[in-house]
Design a protein around this motif. Sequence first.
Motif, short mmCIF file in Angstrom:
data_model
loop_
_atom_site.label_atom_id
_atom_site.label_comp_id
_atom_site.label_asym_id
_atom_site.label_seq_id
_atom_site.Cartn_x
_atom_site.Cartn_y
_atom_site.Cartn_z
N ASP A 64 -17.12 115.30 66.42
CA ASP A 64 -16.42 115.37 65.11
C ASP A 64 -16.14 116.46 64.83
O ASP A 64 -16.11 116.52 63.73
N LYS B 189 -9.18 110.43 63.70
CA LYS B 189 -9.72 109.36 61.86
C LYS B 189 -8.79 109.91 61.52
O LYS B 189 -8.63 111.43 60.59
N HIS C 287 -23.24 109.11 64.83
CA HIS C 287 -24.16 110.06 63.73
C HIS C 287 -25.21 109.70 64.30
O HIS C 287 -26.51 110.10 65.23
N HIS D 117 -12.07 114.46 63.70
CA HIS D 117 -11.30 114.32 62.05
C HIS D 117 -10.10 115.13 62.73
O HIS D 117 -10.32 116.51 62.01
N HIS E 7 -19.81 105.56 59.96
CA HIS E 7 -20.24 106.52 59.78
C HIS E 7 -21.83 106.22 59.60
O HIS E 7 -21.47 105.97 58.84
N HIS F 283 -14.76 110.67 68.48
CA HIS F 283 -15.01 110.64 67.53
C HIS F 283 -14.49 112.14 66.58
O HIS F 283 -15.36 113.26 67.22
ZN LIG Z 1 -16.91 111.71 61.50
#
Ligand SMILES: [Zn+2]
Length: 429
Positions: free
Chosen positions: A333, A163, A282, A96, A259, A94
């Motif tokens: 994350d 992502k 999460h 970004h 999410h 996960h």
């Molecule tokens: Zn995220």
Amino acid sequence: MSAAAGRPGADFVVRRAGELVSMAPTVVAATGASGGDGDDGLGVLTGAALAARDGRVVWVGRDEELGGAVELLDGAAELDAAGACVVPGFVDAHTHAVFAGSRANEYAARLGGVSYAEILASGGGINATVGATRAATVDELSRTTLRRLDSFLAHGTTTVEVKSGYGLTTADEAKMLEAAAAGHPARRRLTLLGAHFTPPEFGGRDDEFIDLVCDEMLPALRGRADFVDVFCDEGAFSVAQSRRVLEAGKRLGYGLKIHADELARSGGSLLAAELGCASADHLVHAGPDEIAALRDAGVVAVLLPGTSFTLHQSYARAREMLEAGLQIALATDFNPGTCYCENLQQMIALACQEMRLTPAQALRAATAGGAAALGLSAEVGSLRPGASCDLIVLDAASRHELPYHFGVNLAAVVVAGGRVVARDGVPCY
Ligand SMILES: [Zn+2]
């Protein structure tokens, strides 16, 4: 003896591993060389070696048995672990990792007492990232993404999920996915997070933005991402809106991620279970009902302790999840707003300290768990014959040092696809 007589050929070997964590206990049991007590079900071999060919593991076993078990091909490379611990390359399920701009000043302002609402009202926060990302060219985005991937790699992460979600138009999301796919030794799984949040030009008309995601963005970008994801939470998209996105993605052949239950107990986990998502991520507010539903549906729980750390949130109930039989993964994350950290070793330390995982549970979650969350269990996350030869020689004799010796980079040598790609924190591919 030749390879034809039954010994596999090898073009890369790791020798003299003090311990080798295979994450494949049945493979290790078959060698008759299990680490025994304290193995924690990780398939630990002591005094071990590993052989690979064409980037794939062909053999693991006792170091003294390597010569009889494997035929070294001409020019084979040998890596001497010199008694250190060898673990599978980390799998970060996960991130970004594609965006433009910096929000370091915003973080400082928050620490100084400015609220996120005030930051948003002054044009900062996630809207600042969207503005900078839309203004960037694909080359600019690729360059910054590759630098970040180098940092992931140097910290031992050989597989990275990336992502989109800061473009929020079809063209800008396409640009992000292209940048995320740039050539690099870290294996990638790409996720289309068009439904991250409603961009400012929609003036809060969330349903109209969801129409755009479902009717235009998902069909247009089919084939460019492995998964579709949606931010389902209080203050983000509703369960009904999230359902539309995921059902549209499913019809188009995307894998599904969500999410879920980060900011409130808001129904995302139950939707993930109903629709058969690969992972729900999460889960800070997921309770017993959500945990049971995810377990029964075979959804992997991706836990992100770095975000809890920077936001002063509670931590997801990782121990309850494991006790219930729910598979978990640990991920960073990595993102510009709430967790600017590429180092999964740090997440292992946080998970042990704040979620009360054992070192073995945390290491499994950062390797085999991440692989399961990405549908890559046969490829990565373990060191078994047939798997990709992705591994880390730690600057440590024991896997227990990962949470214990925290805040430093213990990845001394990183191997991806059977070749050394980083040494002492420096990429060298
Ligand atoms: Zn995220």
